[in-house]
Write a protein that holds these residues in place. Sequence first.
Motif, PDB file in Angstrom:
ATOM      1  N   LEU A  56       0.785  -1.155  -0.037  1.00 48.61           N
ATOM      2  CA  LEU A  56      -0.085   0.066  -0.098  1.00 48.61           C
ATOM      3  C   LEU A  56       0.697   1.261   0.073  1.00 48.61           C
ATOM      4  O   LEU A  56       0.605   2.268   0.454  1.00 48.61           O
ATOM      5  CB  LEU A  56      -1.026   0.138   1.351  1.00 48.61           C
ATOM      6  N   LEU A 114       2.369   0.812   3.849  1.00 46.66           N
ATOM      7  CA  LEU A 114       1.424   2.016   4.056  1.00 46.66           C
ATOM      8  C   LEU A 114       2.363   3.200   4.936  1.00 46.66           C
ATOM      9  O   LEU A 114       2.347   4.377   4.266  1.00 46.66           O
ATOM     10  CB  LEU A 114       0.152   1.518   4.799  1.00 46.66           C
ATOM     11  N   GLU A 118       3.315   6.690   3.258  1.00 45.26           N
ATOM     12  CA  GLU A 118       2.637   7.854   3.870  1.00 45.26           C
ATOM     13  C   GLU A 118       3.924   8.969   4.263  1.00 45.26           C
ATOM     14  O   GLU A 118       3.815  10.054   4.308  1.00 45.26           O
ATOM     15  CB  GLU A 118       1.975   7.681   5.071  1.00 45.26           C
ATOM     16  N   ILE A 119       5.155   8.205   4.646  1.00 45.62           N
ATOM     17  CA  ILE A 119       6.190   8.976   4.988  1.00 45.62           C
ATOM     18  C   ILE A 119       6.624   9.837   3.836  1.00 45.62           C
ATOM     19  O   ILE A 119       7.038  11.084   3.739  1.00 45.62           O
ATOM     20  CB  ILE A 119       7.462   8.122   5.722  1.00 45.62           C
ATOM     21  N   TRP A 121       4.961  10.657   1.311  1.00 42.38           N
ATOM     22  CA  TRP A 121       3.852  11.456   0.809  1.00 42.38           C
ATOM     23  C   TRP A 121       3.985  12.811   1.892  1.00 42.38           C
ATOM     24  O   TRP A 121       4.060  14.160   1.479  1.00 42.38           O
ATOM     25  CB  TRP A 121       2.376  11.209   1.148  1.00 42.38           C
ATOM     26  N   LEU A 123       6.776  13.865   3.152  1.00 39.52           N
ATOM     27  CA  LEU A 123       8.191  14.456   2.619  1.00 39.52           C
ATOM     28  C   LEU A 123       7.759  15.537   1.618  1.00 39.52           C
ATOM     29  O   LEU A 123       8.121  16.793   1.426  1.00 39.52           O
ATOM     30  CB  LEU A 123       8.999  13.605   2.149  1.00 39.52           C
ATOM     31  N   ALA A 235      -0.687  10.437  -2.308  1.00 41.61           N
ATOM     32  CA  ALA A 235      -1.246   9.833  -1.003  1.00 41.61           C
ATOM     33  C   ALA A 235      -1.652   8.731  -1.152  1.00 41.61           C
ATOM     34  O   ALA A 235      -1.648   8.077  -2.024  1.00 41.61           O
ATOM     35  CB  ALA A 235      -2.419  10.879  -0.690  1.00 41.61           C
ATOM     36  N   LEU A 236      -2.038   8.221   0.192  1.00 43.20           N
ATOM     37  CA  LEU A 236      -2.750   6.629   0.222  1.00 43.20           C
ATOM     38  C   LEU A 236      -3.835   6.711  -0.827  1.00 43.20           C
ATOM     39  O   LEU A 236      -3.716   5.261  -1.220  1.00 43.20           O
ATOM     40  CB  LEU A 236      -3.241   6.732   1.758  1.00 43.20           C
ATOM     41  N   PRO A 237      -4.664   7.348  -1.162  1.00 42.61           N
ATOM     42  CA  PRO A 237      -5.655   6.965  -1.908  1.00 42.61           C
ATOM     43  C   PRO A 237      -5.142   6.776  -3.363  1.00 42.61           C
ATOM     44  O   PRO A 237      -5.701   5.838  -4.069  1.00 42.61           O
ATOM     45  CB  PRO A 237      -6.681   8.339  -2.063  1.00 42.61           C
ATOM     46  N   ALA A 240      -3.870   3.101  -2.992  1.00 40.01           N
ATOM     47  CA  ALA A 240      -5.103   2.474  -2.616  1.00 40.01           C
ATOM     48  C   ALA A 240      -5.708   2.063  -4.271  1.00 40.01           C
ATOM     49  O   ALA A 240      -6.101   0.981  -4.506  1.00 40.01           O
ATOM     50  CB  ALA A 240      -6.116   2.963  -1.859  1.00 40.01           C
TER      51      ALA A 240
END
Lengths: 328, 290, 245
Positions: A56, A114, A118-119, A121, A123, A235-237, A240
């Motif tokens: 992810l 994940l 996110e890290i 992101w 940054l 980003a996460l989305p 995903a």
Amino acid sequence: MTLRCAAIIIAILALIAAPFAIGQDYYINIASQILLYAVFALGIDVLVGYGGLVSLGHAGLFGVAAYILANVLAAGYGHAVAIAASLIGGLIATAAFAAVALRSTGISFIMITLALGEIIWGLAYRWISVTNGDNGISVTTRPAPFGLSLASPRGFYEATLVIFLLAMAAMAIFVRSPLGAALAGTRDQPRRMNALGYHVWMIRFLAFLFSGLLSAVSGVLFVYYNQFISPQALALPASAAGLLMVIAGGAGTLLGPVVGSALVVIVQNVVSAYIERWNFMLGAIFVAIVIFMPEGLVPGVTRLVRATWRTASRRRPRAMAPSLGPKP
Amino acid sequence: MSFWLLLTVNSITFGGLLFLLSAGFSLIFGLMRIPNLTHGSMFMVGAYLGSTFLSGELGFITNFWTAAILSAIEVAVLGALMERFLLRRLAGQPLAQVLVTLGVSLMVADLCLMGWGGDPISVETPSGLGGFLRVGPAVFPLYRVAIIGIAVVIAIALWLTLERTRLGAMIRAGVDDPQMARVVGIRVSRLFTIVFGLGAGLAGFAGMIGAPILSVYPGLDQDMLPLALVVVILGGTGSLLGSFVGSIVIGFIYNFGQALLPELAYFILFLPMVIVLVVRPQGLFGGQVL
Amino acid sequence: MTALAVNGLNKSFGGLRVTADVRLAVEPGERRLIIGPNGAGKTTLFNLITGEMSPDSGSIALFGRDITRLASRRRAHLGMARTYQIITLFPRDTILHNARLALLGLSPLRWNPFIALDRQPHLSARARDALGRVGLGHMADRPLAETSYGEKRRVEIAMALAQEPRVLLLDEPFAGLSIDERHDVRELLKSVPRDVTVIMIEHDMDIALDLADRITLLHFGQVIVEGTRAEVVADPRTREVYLGE
């Protein structure tokens, strides 16, 4: 086999002819998006479908390549240098990412990827001196390989198509190769693979690099397509959505990620015409696919076709999706 | 007042919030073996609901604490419903469950955006706690000290629940060996619902009491979820002590990072996680529930 | 030189000692049977020998070379192969592919990402050969999922044999087989050439007894008796372990 070759040739010709048939720039651009996300999804499929490692965090890898490209271009270098730097940088980031994530497998692997994604992101969002934060970085030009301009939607589509076909071919060769077979082996029986003499960690690491390279390639295509990169793209989305493409289409298949990419891109474009954001739809499709069609569209449809058409009995069984269910 | 002292208090406060967030995350993980990716959403929904209670838009006015408790209960019910009607359908399929929580988190983020709009909502510090606490020459913001107190009280309450009650014994048994728990007659599925609700409620509560400091905004879920992940990777899953220590450590790293290297604060969080993964992949306190 | 030398091997899980000061010396070409009641630590001993678990203390040597700290995969390359008590195969693939994976594990080809694996006639021929040895040559192309339990057991053995090991470890090769199948597997094991050292775990003494040159009786992780077939059978401690449980 000849039937299969014919099908592939027809599909390729259809893809080449597509922009001439559709004509309108809007649809050609959607086709470009489908192909560039298909490359991204293929990269995720290497790990998810063939390696049994659900990531992810791939949008992070995609983003590293994208930001390197934008920054190198902004520093005044040419496209060739920028692309090379971004692919190499993407690979280095992937190696670091993999070294950490491959400390575990299974559900913990999801958590770690994940967190790593996110890290990256974070940054992109906060390291304003490099990434320009939320405002993102614009890229004003597209490259013109061999003097062919990619500025028009059609030109860009054709370049994307070439890269997509190369990625597809690389993937097709990889999954049939001994290393590809070894990767599938580590997905199904890692312990046995180790006892048989395979270096399980190294096989996964190499697969991760291949996956990261495809992510980086799609990151480069993304920046050139949008001529812009901002943290939202990693980003996460975004991770995903990439995973959804693989799972919706059918993990562990060649065609699945492409079908999944088409599904997600088309739904996204249709939905965006009505509501501003489409994450709700993304989430809803995710839940629906996982609950109602966990094997994905391609294996699901293939199974239906085979059930009605019984002549396919002598075909070699294909690598299948990592079953979402408990291990047999 | 000393900059460093304030930073320290802020770090512990943030650590306390993280503990409320990650304790539930860790227990859910320990019991159900899945990371609940809606945990950040629970935190955010708790804050949004609480802010609505406070605003009086619902036709009645509550004070801050009532709002926090009401939103915690609501979020707990939402969590329990999700466990009961979505995750239960996929029992025994951890990967599918994780993906469902991911899907729901994306849906919740958009629903919140539709419901509360894109602008940040600030929540006022509860009355009576706006002042400062003087200890000798040092001055501390009272509300932050209160959060620390609340986190400690809840930590002790959780610990006592796990150690001294029947429910706690069942949870511990489930974390240690779900199969065995089932064999000795514990209704594991009901336990899942309870723990999921409890974890969600704690997250929602944390969201509301954190709101006067962090405010509420779209993307708060995405800011908090990775922090919970990092805490749990650091502290080990299913361990209350691990969550506690991990939260405080992350609270310090995050706040000091923000103050000293704001651009890289998020990145610096990653270092302890990497070190722990390399040295001790099961986390600092993995495998035990305290 | 001793084929497999285990010295002072210890392994505990929590407070439970599953391997207690085990010493084994298996000569080249020997057939060694390891017996013992359930929970005697037989499979753990195998996992320690093959490197799937690491011991708390003690040493393991393969033909004089210390392998105590070597990864499992390295031991495979040094000539150690094993089968599993619980079938551990690749259920989505054909029988042939299972055998091919065993061969590929020891081949430098395994790192190759460019060639097509199913177009390696040499590898496939050797895999078919190995399957032929266990009597599965005619069904090599069948998906593993469509085979019987007894056939899967034989695939396990074929994969181990395909690797042409110097030391072959068989973990309950007869488990769950019918009487006819047991007979077939016994004949198969008898046909393993004498330059291969065979160490076999068997819960049930009767089936495997006549395959063994020497027998080691394990109980609660300890070696209780070791000797020739006659010695072990005659030893009062054997009777004690089996009747006293």
